[in-house]
Design an enzyme around this catalytic site. Sequence first.
Site, PDB file in Angstrom:
ATOM      1  N   ASP A  20      38.986  44.133  50.079  1.00  8.23           N
ATOM      2  CA  ASP A  20      37.881  43.243  49.723  1.00  8.23           C
ATOM      3  C   ASP A  20      37.020  43.833  48.611  1.00  8.23           C
ATOM      4  O   ASP A  20      36.781  45.039  48.573  1.00  8.23           O
ATOM      5  CB  ASP A  20      37.026  42.986  50.966  1.00  8.23           C
ATOM      6  CG  ASP A  20      36.053  41.849  50.781  1.00  8.23           C
ATOM      7  OD1 ASP A  20      36.491  40.776  50.335  1.00  8.23           O
ATOM      8  OD2 ASP A  20      34.855  42.031  51.068  1.00  8.23           O
ATOM      9  N   HIS A  24      33.846  46.675  43.137  1.00 10.79           N
ATOM     10  CA  HIS A  24      32.691  47.515  43.448  1.00 10.79           C
ATOM     11  C   HIS A  24      33.082  48.946  43.822  1.00 10.79           C
ATOM     12  O   HIS A  24      32.222  49.738  44.189  1.00 10.79           O
ATOM     13  CB  HIS A  24      31.882  46.890  44.597  1.00 10.79           C
ATOM     14  CG  HIS A  24      31.386  45.510  44.289  1.00 10.79           C
ATOM     15  ND1 HIS A  24      30.509  45.252  43.264  1.00 10.79           N
ATOM     16  CD2 HIS A  24      31.663  44.311  44.867  1.00 10.79           C
ATOM     17  CE1 HIS A  24      30.242  43.949  43.222  1.00 10.79           C
ATOM     18  NE2 HIS A  24      30.937  43.366  44.185  1.00 10.79           N
ATOM     19  N   GLU A  50      40.883  41.780  46.158  1.00  8.12           N
ATOM     20  CA  GLU A  50      40.063  40.655  45.736  1.00  8.12           C
ATOM     21  C   GLU A  50      39.100  41.135  44.651  1.00  8.12           C
ATOM     22  O   GLU A  50      38.116  41.812  44.934  1.00  8.12           O
ATOM     23  CB  GLU A  50      39.275  40.080  46.920  1.00  8.12           C
ATOM     24  CG  GLU A  50      38.486  38.838  46.520  1.00  8.12           C
ATOM     25  CD  GLU A  50      37.109  38.770  47.161  1.00  8.12           C
ATOM     26  OE1 GLU A  50      36.684  37.658  47.482  1.00  8.12           O
ATOM     27  OE2 GLU A  50      36.463  39.822  47.323  1.00  8.12           O
ATOM     28  N   GLY A  89      41.937  12.663  35.414  1.00 10.45           N
ATOM     29  CA  GLY A  89      42.829  12.300  34.321  1.00 10.45           C
ATOM     30  C   GLY A  89      42.456  12.883  32.976  1.00 10.45           C
ATOM     31  O   GLY A  89      43.229  12.757  32.012  1.00 10.45           O
TER      32      GLY A  89
END
Length: 278
Positions: A20, A24, A50, A89
Amino acid sequence: IRKWLLWYIRETGIDGLRLDAVKHISFSFYKDLLQNVRRALGTGLPAVGEYWNADLGRLLYYLDQVNGEMSLFDVALHYQFFNASQAGGEYDLRHIFENTLIEQRPDHAVTFVDNHDTQYGQSLQSFVSDAFKPLAYAMILLREGGTPCVFYSDYYGNPVQDRPMVPNLGKMIKIRRGYAYGEQEDYFDDPHIIGWVRRGTADHPESGLAVVLSNTVEGEKRMKVGKEHAGAAFRDAMGCFPDPVIIDEEGYGVFGTRGMDVSVWVREAGFEYLVVTE
Protein backbone atom coordinates in the site's frame (compact mmCIF):
# COMPACT_ATOMS: atom_id res chain seq x y z
CA ILE A 1 10.05 -6.07 9.01
CA ARG A 2 11.85 -8.59 6.81
CA LYS A 3 11.82 -11.21 9.58
CA TRP A 4 8.18 -10.52 10.37
CA LEU A 5 7.18 -10.79 6.69
CA LEU A 6 8.97 -14.12 6.28
CA TRP A 7 7.24 -15.43 9.40
CA TYR A 8 3.86 -14.18 8.19
CA ILE A 9 4.22 -15.76 4.74
CA ARG A 10 5.25 -19.11 6.21
CA GLU A 11 2.56 -19.00 8.89
CA THR A 12 -0.35 -18.13 6.60
CA GLY A 13 0.73 -19.60 3.26
CA ILE A 14 -0.03 -16.43 1.28
CA ASP A 15 1.52 -16.45 -2.18
CA GLY A 16 1.62 -12.75 -3.08
CA LEU A 17 1.82 -9.23 -1.66
CA ARG A 18 -0.12 -6.01 -2.14
CA LEU A 19 1.99 -3.08 -0.98
CA ASP A 20 0.00 0.00 0.00
CA ALA A 21 0.97 3.63 -0.68
CA VAL A 22 4.44 2.77 -1.97
CA LYS A 23 5.21 6.33 -3.07
CA HIS A 24 5.61 7.26 0.61
CA ILE A 25 8.37 4.69 1.20
CA SER A 26 11.89 4.67 -0.24
CA PHE A 27 12.72 2.74 -3.40
CA SER A 28 15.69 1.03 -1.78
CA PHE A 29 13.62 -0.34 1.09
CA TYR A 30 11.21 -2.23 -1.15
CA LYS A 31 13.90 -3.37 -3.55
CA ASP A 32 15.93 -4.79 -0.67
CA LEU A 33 12.90 -6.26 1.10
CA LEU A 34 11.58 -8.15 -1.93
CA GLN A 35 14.97 -9.41 -3.04
CA ASN A 36 15.81 -10.76 0.41
CA VAL A 37 12.42 -12.31 1.08
CA ARG A 38 12.41 -14.09 -2.29
CA ARG A 39 15.94 -15.33 -1.71
CA ALA A 40 14.98 -16.70 1.70
CA LEU A 41 11.83 -18.35 0.35
CA GLY A 42 13.50 -19.67 -2.78
CA THR A 43 10.53 -18.58 -4.88
CA GLY A 44 9.41 -15.68 -7.01
CA LEU A 45 6.87 -14.07 -4.70
CA PRO A 46 4.56 -11.81 -6.78
CA ALA A 47 4.14 -8.27 -5.47
CA VAL A 48 2.05 -5.32 -6.62
CA GLY A 49 2.40 -1.78 -5.34
CA GLU A 50 -0.20 0.95 -5.14
CA TYR A 51 1.40 4.15 -6.44
CA TRP A 52 -1.59 6.43 -6.83
CA ASN A 53 -0.74 8.73 -9.70
CA ALA A 54 -2.15 8.92 -13.22
CA ASP A 55 1.15 10.27 -14.58
CA LEU A 56 2.66 7.40 -16.56
CA GLY A 57 6.13 8.92 -16.25
CA ARG A 58 6.02 8.65 -12.46
CA LEU A 59 4.91 5.02 -12.60
CA LEU A 60 7.68 4.10 -15.03
CA TYR A 61 10.25 5.94 -12.93
CA TYR A 62 9.20 4.01 -9.82
CA LEU A 63 9.43 0.67 -11.62
CA ASP A 64 12.91 1.58 -12.83
CA GLN A 65 14.05 2.60 -9.34
CA VAL A 66 12.97 -0.73 -7.84
CA ASN A 67 14.50 -2.62 -10.78
CA GLY A 68 11.14 -4.12 -11.65
CA GLU A 69 10.98 -6.04 -8.36
CA MET A 70 7.22 -5.34 -8.19
CA SER A 71 4.32 -4.57 -10.48
CA LEU A 72 2.14 -1.47 -10.09
CA PHE A 73 -1.57 -0.91 -10.34
CA ASP A 74 -2.31 0.81 -13.65
CA VAL A 75 -3.82 3.99 -12.23
CA ALA A 76 -3.40 5.71 -15.59
CA LEU A 77 -5.69 3.14 -17.23
CA HIS A 78 -8.27 3.52 -14.46
CA TYR A 79 -8.53 7.23 -15.23
CA GLN A 80 -8.86 6.48 -18.94
CA PHE A 81 -11.85 4.27 -18.06
CA PHE A 82 -13.28 6.94 -15.76
CA ASN A 83 -12.90 9.69 -18.37
CA ALA A 84 -14.41 7.46 -21.07
CA SER A 85 -17.38 6.66 -18.83
CA GLN A 86 -18.00 10.35 -18.18
CA ALA A 87 -17.56 11.51 -21.78
CA GLY A 88 -19.80 8.89 -23.37
CA GLY A 89 -19.92 9.25 -27.14
CA GLU A 90 -17.43 12.13 -27.05
CA TYR A 91 -14.61 9.75 -26.09
CA ASP A 92 -12.43 8.21 -28.82
CA LEU A 93 -11.96 4.56 -27.87
CA ARG A 94 -9.02 4.18 -30.25
CA HIS A 95 -6.85 5.98 -27.68
CA ILE A 96 -8.02 4.30 -24.47
CA PHE A 97 -4.71 2.47 -23.86
CA GLU A 98 -2.45 5.42 -24.67
CA ASN A 99 -0.15 6.66 -21.90
CA THR A 100 -0.97 3.72 -19.65
CA LEU A 101 1.20 1.19 -17.89
CA ILE A 102 -0.30 -1.71 -19.84
CA GLU A 103 0.77 -0.03 -23.06
CA GLN A 104 4.35 0.59 -21.93
CA ARG A 105 5.10 -2.19 -19.38
CA PRO A 106 2.41 -4.89 -19.70
CA ASP A 107 4.46 -7.39 -17.69
CA HIS A 108 4.45 -4.99 -14.71
CA ALA A 109 0.88 -3.70 -15.03
CA VAL A 110 -1.92 -4.84 -12.72
CA THR A 111 -5.07 -3.57 -14.38
CA PHE A 112 -8.28 -2.69 -12.57
CA VAL A 113 -11.53 -0.83 -13.19
CA ASP A 114 -12.34 0.43 -9.68
CA ASN A 115 -11.29 -0.23 -6.10
CA HIS A 116 -12.22 0.64 -2.53
CA ASP A 117 -10.72 4.14 -2.81
CA THR A 118 -12.42 5.13 -6.07
CA GLN A 119 -15.99 4.25 -5.11
CA TYR A 120 -18.56 6.87 -4.15
CA GLY A 121 -17.78 8.82 -0.99
CA GLN A 122 -14.11 7.81 -0.81
CA SER A 123 -11.01 9.96 -0.91
CA LEU A 124 -10.13 9.18 -4.54
CA GLN A 125 -13.68 9.02 -5.85
CA SER A 126 -13.55 8.39 -9.59
CA PHE A 127 -16.10 5.62 -10.00
CA VAL A 128 -16.49 4.27 -13.51
CA SER A 129 -20.13 4.48 -14.59
CA ASP A 130 -22.32 1.39 -14.48
CA ALA A 131 -22.92 1.54 -18.23
CA PHE A 132 -19.20 1.51 -19.05
CA LYS A 133 -18.08 -1.08 -16.52
CA PRO A 134 -18.77 -4.16 -18.70
CA LEU A 135 -16.71 -2.58 -21.49
CA ALA A 136 -13.86 -1.80 -19.13
CA TYR A 137 -13.82 -5.31 -17.66
CA ALA A 138 -13.74 -6.81 -21.13
CA MET A 139 -10.67 -4.66 -21.83
CA ILE A 140 -8.74 -5.94 -18.80
CA LEU A 141 -9.97 -9.55 -18.69
CA LEU A 142 -9.98 -10.61 -22.34
CA ARG A 143 -6.73 -9.16 -23.65
CA GLU A 144 -3.25 -10.61 -23.42
CA GLY A 145 -1.44 -7.81 -21.58
CA GLY A 146 -1.40 -7.09 -17.86
CA THR A 147 -2.65 -8.95 -14.79
CA PRO A 148 -6.30 -8.06 -14.13
CA CYS A 149 -7.71 -7.39 -10.68
CA VAL A 150 -11.48 -7.60 -10.09
CA PHE A 151 -13.06 -5.33 -7.47
CA TYR A 152 -15.00 -7.27 -4.80
CA SER A 153 -17.92 -4.84 -4.95
CA ASP A 154 -18.19 -5.20 -8.73
CA TYR A 155 -18.23 -8.99 -8.50
CA TYR A 156 -20.52 -9.48 -5.48
CA GLY A 157 -22.43 -6.20 -5.55
CA ASN A 158 -22.64 -3.63 -2.75
CA PRO A 159 -25.95 -3.68 -0.83
CA VAL A 160 -24.92 -0.67 1.27
CA GLN A 161 -24.89 1.50 -1.86
CA ASP A 162 -27.61 -0.57 -3.56
CA ARG A 163 -25.24 -1.58 -6.34
CA PRO A 164 -25.61 -4.87 -8.23
CA MET A 165 -22.90 -7.13 -9.62
CA VAL A 166 -21.51 -5.92 -12.95
CA PRO A 167 -23.48 -7.81 -15.64
CA ASN A 168 -21.69 -10.84 -17.10
CA LEU A 169 -18.57 -10.24 -15.00
CA GLY A 170 -18.48 -13.82 -13.74
CA LYS A 171 -18.93 -15.08 -17.28
CA MET A 172 -16.04 -12.93 -18.56
CA ILE A 173 -13.79 -14.41 -15.86
CA LYS A 174 -14.71 -17.90 -17.07
CA ILE A 175 -14.07 -16.87 -20.68
CA ARG A 176 -10.63 -15.58 -19.72
CA ARG A 177 -9.73 -18.85 -18.03
CA GLY A 178 -11.06 -21.08 -20.77
CA TYR A 179 -10.77 -19.28 -24.09
CA ALA A 180 -8.72 -16.04 -24.02
CA TYR A 181 -5.51 -17.52 -25.46
CA GLY A 182 -3.36 -17.14 -28.52
CA GLU A 183 -2.25 -14.34 -30.80
CA GLN A 184 -4.11 -11.05 -30.40
CA GLU A 185 -5.03 -8.68 -33.22
CA ASP A 186 -6.66 -5.31 -32.59
CA TYR A 187 -9.28 -3.59 -34.74
CA PHE A 188 -9.08 -0.10 -33.29
CA ASP A 189 -10.19 1.58 -36.51
CA ASP A 190 -13.28 3.47 -35.35
CA PRO A 191 -13.59 6.10 -32.59
CA HIS A 192 -16.67 4.46 -31.07
CA ILE A 193 -16.63 0.77 -32.02
CA ILE A 194 -13.46 -1.22 -31.37
CA GLY A 195 -12.66 -4.90 -31.32
CA TRP A 196 -9.98 -7.54 -31.08
CA VAL A 197 -9.51 -11.26 -31.56
CA ARG A 198 -7.58 -13.96 -29.73
CA ARG A 199 -6.86 -16.81 -32.13
CA GLY A 200 -6.61 -19.62 -29.57
CA THR A 201 -3.96 -22.28 -29.03
CA ALA A 202 -3.82 -26.03 -29.62
CA ASP A 203 -3.25 -26.78 -25.94
CA HIS A 204 -6.48 -24.99 -24.93
CA PRO A 205 -9.32 -26.82 -26.71
CA GLU A 206 -12.03 -24.61 -28.23
CA SER A 207 -10.06 -21.47 -27.31
CA GLY A 208 -10.16 -18.27 -29.32
CA LEU A 209 -12.61 -15.38 -29.21
CA ALA A 210 -13.71 -12.13 -30.81
CA VAL A 211 -14.69 -9.04 -28.80
CA VAL A 212 -16.59 -6.00 -30.10
CA LEU A 213 -17.67 -3.06 -27.95
CA SER A 214 -19.27 0.32 -28.52
CA ASN A 215 -19.66 3.52 -26.52
CA THR A 216 -22.43 4.84 -28.81
CA VAL A 217 -24.62 2.94 -31.28
CA GLU A 218 -24.69 -0.71 -32.28
CA GLY A 219 -22.40 -1.88 -35.05
CA GLU A 220 -20.23 -4.69 -36.35
CA LYS A 221 -16.70 -5.51 -37.41
CA ARG A 222 -15.23 -7.97 -39.89
CA MET A 223 -12.34 -9.56 -38.02
CA LYS A 224 -10.01 -12.50 -38.64
CA VAL A 225 -9.96 -15.20 -35.97
CA GLY A 226 -7.79 -17.43 -38.20
CA LYS A 227 -8.13 -20.10 -40.88
CA GLU A 228 -7.93 -22.77 -38.19
CA HIS A 229 -11.48 -21.72 -37.21
CA ALA A 230 -12.88 -21.89 -40.77
CA GLY A 231 -16.40 -23.31 -40.76
CA ALA A 232 -16.76 -22.96 -36.99
CA ALA A 233 -19.79 -21.30 -35.41
CA PHE A 234 -19.08 -18.49 -32.93
CA ARG A 235 -21.81 -17.35 -30.55
CA ASP A 236 -22.18 -14.24 -28.42
CA ALA A 237 -21.62 -15.36 -24.82
CA MET A 238 -23.10 -12.08 -23.55
CA GLY A 239 -26.49 -13.03 -25.01
CA CYS A 240 -27.00 -9.96 -27.20
CA PHE A 241 -27.28 -11.87 -30.48
CA PRO A 242 -29.07 -15.25 -30.82
CA ASP A 243 -27.68 -16.23 -34.22
CA PRO A 244 -24.17 -17.64 -34.70
CA VAL A 245 -21.42 -16.21 -36.88
CA ILE A 246 -19.93 -18.79 -39.26
CA ILE A 247 -16.24 -18.25 -39.96
CA ASP A 248 -15.40 -18.20 -43.69
CA GLU A 249 -12.61 -20.12 -45.39
CA GLU A 250 -10.17 -17.23 -44.92
CA GLY A 251 -10.82 -17.16 -41.17
CA TYR A 252 -13.00 -14.03 -41.09
CA GLY A 253 -16.32 -13.38 -39.42
CA VAL A 254 -18.59 -10.36 -39.05
CA PHE A 255 -19.20 -9.80 -35.33
CA GLY A 256 -21.69 -7.33 -33.90
CA THR A 257 -22.37 -5.48 -30.67
CA ARG A 258 -25.24 -3.43 -29.31
CA GLY A 259 -24.90 0.25 -28.51
CA MET A 260 -23.04 1.05 -25.26
CA ASP A 261 -22.38 -2.64 -24.76
CA VAL A 262 -19.89 -5.44 -25.36
CA SER A 263 -20.28 -8.76 -27.15
CA VAL A 264 -17.85 -11.65 -26.67
CA TRP A 265 -17.98 -14.29 -29.37
CA VAL A 266 -16.68 -17.78 -28.58
CA ARG A 267 -16.83 -21.14 -30.36
CA GLU A 268 -20.03 -23.15 -30.09
CA ALA A 269 -18.66 -25.66 -27.57
CA GLY A 270 -17.42 -22.86 -25.33
CA PHE A 271 -20.76 -21.09 -25.57
CA GLU A 272 -22.65 -24.25 -24.58
CA TYR A 273 -20.34 -24.78 -21.60
CA LEU A 274 -20.85 -21.22 -20.40
CA VAL A 275 -24.64 -21.52 -20.68
CA VAL A 276 -24.59 -24.70 -18.57
CA THR A 277 -22.27 -23.31 -15.89
CA GLU A 278 -23.45 -19.70 -15.58
